[in-house]
Design a protein around this motif. Structure first.
Motif, PDB file in Angstrom:
ATOM      1  N   UNK A 102       0.861  -1.182   0.000  1.00 17.20           N
ATOM      2  CA  UNK A 102       0.000   0.000   0.000  1.00 17.20           C
ATOM      3  C   UNK A 102       0.899   1.235   0.000  1.00 17.20           C
ATOM      4  N   UNK A 103       0.676   2.126  -0.945  1.00 12.87           N
ATOM      5  CA  UNK A 103       1.479   3.352  -1.072  1.00 12.87           C
ATOM      6  C   UNK A 103       0.611   4.549  -0.728  1.00 12.87           C
ATOM      7  N   UNK A 104       1.173   5.487   0.009  1.00 16.23           N
ATOM      8  CA  UNK A 104       0.454   6.711   0.372  1.00 16.23           C
ATOM      9  C   UNK A 104       1.354   7.894   0.025  1.00 16.23           C
ATOM     10  N   UNK A 116      -7.345  20.513  12.868  1.00  9.59           N
ATOM     11  CA  UNK A 116      -7.943  21.401  13.863  1.00  9.59           C
ATOM     12  C   UNK A 116      -7.033  22.604  13.995  1.00  9.59           C
ATOM     13  N   UNK A 117      -7.474  23.638  14.699  1.00  7.25           N
ATOM     14  CA  UNK A 117      -6.600  24.801  14.871  1.00  7.25           C
ATOM     15  C   UNK A 117      -5.265  24.452  15.557  1.00  7.25           C
ATOM     16  N   UNK A 118      -5.246  23.376  16.382  1.00  2.08           N
ATOM     17  CA  UNK A 118      -4.027  23.007  17.113  1.00  2.08           C
ATOM     18  C   UNK A 118      -3.098  22.085  16.372  1.00  2.08           C
ATOM     19  N   UNK A 119      -3.530  21.538  15.216  1.00  2.00           N
ATOM     20  CA  UNK A 119      -2.649  20.633  14.491  1.00  2.00           C
ATOM     21  C   UNK A 119      -3.413  19.729  13.546  1.00  2.00           C
ATOM     22  N   UNK A 120      -2.739  18.663  13.107  1.00  4.03           N
ATOM     23  CA  UNK A 120      -3.353  17.723  12.173  1.00  4.03           C
ATOM     24  C   UNK A 120      -2.757  16.338  12.370  1.00  4.03           C
ATOM     25  N   UNK A 121      -3.499  15.336  11.879  1.00  8.64           N
ATOM     26  CA  UNK A 121      -3.058  13.949  11.979  1.00  8.64           C
ATOM     27  C   UNK A 121      -3.262  13.268  10.639  1.00  8.64           C
ATOM     28  N   UNK A 122      -2.226  12.560  10.196  1.00 12.45           N
ATOM     29  CA  UNK A 122      -2.265  11.771   8.970  1.00 12.45           C
ATOM     30  C   UNK A 122      -2.281  10.299   9.359  1.00 12.45           C
ATOM     31  N   UNK A 123      -3.261   9.555   8.867  1.00 12.05           N
ATOM     32  CA  UNK A 123      -3.345   8.120   9.142  1.00 12.05           C
ATOM     33  C   UNK A 123      -2.465   7.389   8.123  1.00 12.05           C
ATOM     34  N   UNK A 124      -1.243   7.098   8.473  1.00 10.88           N
ATOM     35  CA  UNK A 124      -0.329   6.436   7.546  1.00 10.88           C
ATOM     36  C   UNK A 124      -0.603   4.938   7.457  1.00 10.88           C
ATOM     37  N   UNK A 138      -3.176   2.143   9.602  1.00  9.29           N
ATOM     38  CA  UNK A 138      -4.169   1.982  10.662  1.00  9.29           C
ATOM     39  C   UNK A 138      -4.283   0.513  11.073  1.00  9.29           C
ATOM     40  N   UNK A 139      -4.995   0.299  12.168  1.00 10.80           N
ATOM     41  CA  UNK A 139      -5.312  -1.057  12.620  1.00 10.80           C
ATOM     42  C   UNK A 139      -5.903  -1.847  11.461  1.00 10.80           C
ATOM     43  N   UNK A 140      -6.828  -1.238  10.755  1.00 10.82           N
ATOM     44  CA  UNK A 140      -7.498  -1.919   9.641  1.00 10.82           C
ATOM     45  C   UNK A 140      -6.530  -2.234   8.505  1.00 10.82           C
ATOM     46  N   UNK A 141      -5.706  -1.260   8.118  1.00  6.83           N
ATOM     47  CA  UNK A 141      -4.831  -1.470   6.957  1.00  6.83           C
ATOM     48  C   UNK A 141      -3.656  -2.398   7.238  1.00  6.83           C
ATOM     49  N   UNK A 142      -3.294  -2.609   8.506  1.00  4.43           N
ATOM     50  CA  UNK A 142      -2.180  -3.506   8.841  1.00  4.43           C
ATOM     51  C   UNK A 142      -2.651  -4.810   9.480  1.00  4.43           C
ATOM     52  N   UNK A 143      -3.950  -5.026   9.529  1.00  2.00           N
ATOM     53  CA  UNK A 143      -4.458  -6.228  10.171  1.00  2.00           C
ATOM     54  C   UNK A 143      -4.137  -6.266  11.655  1.00  2.00           C
ATOM     55  N   UNK A 144      -4.025  -5.099  12.267  1.00  3.15           N
ATOM     56  CA  UNK A 144      -3.759  -5.014  13.696  1.00  3.15           C
ATOM     57  C   UNK A 144      -2.293  -5.142  14.085  1.00  3.15           C
ATOM     58  N   UNK A 145      -1.388  -5.212  13.121  1.00  2.00           N
ATOM     59  CA  UNK A 145       0.040  -5.336  13.445  1.00  2.00           C
ATOM     60  C   UNK A 145       0.586  -4.089  14.118  1.00  2.00           C
ATOM     61  N   UNK A 146       0.247  -2.926  13.587  1.00  2.00           N
ATOM     62  CA  UNK A 146       0.708  -1.662  14.150  1.00  2.00           C
ATOM     63  C   UNK A 146      -0.160  -0.543  13.624  1.00  2.00           C
ATOM     64  N   UNK A 147      -0.037   0.628  14.228  1.00  2.00           N
ATOM     65  CA  UNK A 147      -0.671   1.847  13.742  1.00  2.00           C
ATOM     66  C   UNK A 147       0.400   2.919  13.674  1.00  2.00           C
ATOM     67  N   UNK A 148       0.474   3.624  12.561  1.00  2.00           N
ATOM     68  CA  UNK A 148       1.483   4.669  12.372  1.00  2.00           C
ATOM     69  C   UNK A 148       0.784   5.941  11.918  1.00  2.00           C
ATOM     70  N   UNK A 149       1.069   7.032  12.636  1.00  2.00           N
ATOM     71  CA  UNK A 149       0.409   8.313  12.383  1.00  2.00           C
ATOM     72  C   UNK A 149       1.445   9.425  12.351  1.00  2.00           C
ATOM     73  N   UNK A 150       1.287  10.360  11.403  1.00  2.00           N
ATOM     74  CA  UNK A 150       2.104  11.576  11.415  1.00  2.00           C
ATOM     75  C   UNK A 150       1.259  12.660  12.059  1.00  2.00           C
ATOM     76  N   UNK A 151       1.777  13.203  13.145  1.00  2.00           N
ATOM     77  CA  UNK A 151       1.045  14.203  13.923  1.00  2.00           C
ATOM     78  C   UNK A 151       1.808  15.519  13.848  1.00  2.00           C
TER      79      UNK A 151
END
Length: 167
Positions: A24-26, A36-44, A46-59
């Motif tokens: 999967x390429x993003x 939001x006014x305080x920042x943003x989050x990128x879902x790199x 997710x639980x769903x996309x990795x089958x629960x192996x890990x979750x990675x987010x750019x905050x």
């Protein structure tokens, strides 16, 4: 350096003979999943996309953003890798200033907190392992926090987030 003859790798989970086309390429220029006014989050990842192996987010946190107060997780570890700017990280004993390239690993049960105390925005990667469905937490925590009380405590527990102020 010598290495042992037998290495302890996890059990095989793929049992095919030729591999599969399933990467999967993003793209980096994809807009954030939450803003939001305080920042943003990128879902790199997710639980769903990795089958629960890990979750990675750019905050990305804006200047002087509160982050999260002292808490721990029972079911997952959490890691922080600073991409740019500065982030104050609480490692359970003391606050340290993380800068680009710095990394903090928090095992399950480890007390931790973070905040952007600087006058500049910052960016980091947050890794949860194993992966948990954190997206609802990220999307609703501000709304539920405004209401507070028992509803906030239950929401946090539902998302494996045990804040000292709730205990």
């Amino acid at each position: 350096m010598s290495y042992p003859e037998r290495l302890d790798y996890p059990e095989a989970r793929y049992h095919g003979d030729r591999g599969e086309v399933n990467a999967v390429f993003r793209r980096a220029d994809r807009p954030p999943d939450i803003s939001s006014p305080g920042g943003s989050t990128h879902y790199l990842a997710t639980h769903e996309s990795t089958g629960g192996e890990f979750g990675l987010y750019r905050v990305e946190l804006g200047a002087r953003s509160a982050g999260a107060r002292t808490h721990f997780h029972r079911a997952m570890s959490e890691s922080f890798y600073i991409l740019s700017g500065e982030l104050e990280l609480y490692d359970g004993e003391r606050w340290v200033t993380g800068r680009a390239g710095d990394f903090l690993y928090v095992p399950a049960g480890g007390l931790h907190a973070f905040r952007n105390a600087s006058a500049e925005p910052m960016s980091m990667l947050m890794l949860f392992s194993p992966g948990a469905p954190r997206e609802e937490y990220f999307e609703r925590v501000a709304e539920v926090a405004r209401r507070g009380g028992e509803e906030l405590r239950r929401f946090r527990v539902r998302h494996d987030s045990y804040f000292l102020e709730d205990l």
